[in-house]
Scaffold this motif. Structure first.
Motif: not given
Length: 311
Positions: A12-17
């Protein structure tokens, strides 16, 4: 913390709401797949010219697995971009030192959505074109479902070179964790080092068998295996290793082969079993329908890429 408990090939490199109605699958604007293969004497110009014929909106029933049992009866999909190109060398030898047959190439295709095994079927036909077994125009013929409504029987390309490279979404604010990036880069460097060394070891073995250029001459007496090496250059047949099944001794062109079961026949079969609803046009012909179910889209199977988060 998440990356430390995931398998080594998932990161997992990034997340977003996202809102409650967000779907990673159905909210995707478009997807990009990469399919990697060695040059292996293939005519890349012919393959690229043929790949461009995929672009646009077409019925891809002859270039996928017709998964009617899972309620897929519409095979029209839109391909935004399709290209075949040689890649810059990233191996242990300087650019230009490795024979052309072992140089890596890529089939890149971007579309709004894909059918089950669509990319692997597209890659299989392109590999046949690259070997000179088919003409680029066979793509137009396979896409013309009025003249060719039934899929010829052919093997699709193997799955391991296929990568889901990127998925595009709208109105997502991605949050990147620098520690996750650093952790992933370190692991990728470790994986690359291991695989690059194994690649070089295998290439050295091919040199010893006389199947790759070497400073030692075949039959020089320094290695008895070189004197017994096959005279035919096996590198010219690397593309065969990317096709499922066994290649027949005598090649038969796609449009001369036996045909798979037609779409209408499959629809009637599963409608009688109550798996899908019979389309209105077919009900008008007096056929009985089944239980109505929402049609779902089947994506091609591929390994997700690691270096880039979705944009």
């Amino acid at each position: 913390m998440l990356n430390r408990v995931l398998p080594v090939d998932i990161r997992a490199l990034a997340w977003a709401p996202a809102g409650r109605d967000f779907s990673a699958r159905f909210s995707c604007l478009h997807r990009t797949y990469h399919y990697y293969f060695p040059a292996s004497g293939l005519a890349l110009g012919r393959m690229d010219r043929a790949a461009r014929l995929f672009e646009g909106t077409h019925d891809f029933r002859n270039l996928c697995k017709m998964d009617v049992a899972n309620r897929v009866t519409n095979f029209r999909r839109t391909v935004l971009r399709a290209r075949v190109e040689a890649l810059p060398e990233a191996g242990p030898e300087p650019s230009g030192n490795r024979p052309a047959a072992y140089r890596m190439c890529r089939f890149e295709v971007r579309g709004l959505a894909f059918l089950y095994h669509q990319v692997r079927c597209m890659a299989a036909v392109l590999l046949l074109i690259g070997q000179g077994l088919e003409e680029p125009e066979v793509i137009d013929q396979l896409l013309d479902v009025d003249r060719n409504p039934r899929k010829p029987q052919y093997s699709m390309a193997v799955d391991y070179p296929l990568v889901l490279y990127n998925c595009a979404y709208e109105n997502l604010e991605w949050v990147v964790d620098p520690d996750a990036q650093s952790f992933t880069v370190n692991q990728l460097h470790s994986m690359w080092t291991q695989h690059a060394i194994k690649t070089q070891i295998l290439y050295s073995m091919l040199q010893g068998m006389g199947q790759a250029p070497s400073e030692e001459e075949r039959g020089s007496g320094t290695d008895p295996l070189r004197g017994q090496a096959p005279s035919q250059d096996e590198a010219s047949r690397l593309a065969d290793r990317l096709m499922e099944g066994v290649r027949p001794r005598r090649y038969k062109r796609l449009l001369e082969r036996e045909l798979c079961e037609g779409l209408e026949s499959r629809i009637r079969h599963y409608a009688k079993r109550g798996r899908i609803e019979l389309p209105a046009a077919m009900r008008a012909d007096g056929q009985e329908g089944g239980r109505p179910k929402e049609e779902e889209e089947e994506e091609d199977d591929a390994a997700p890429t690691l270096p880039h988060p979705p944009r």
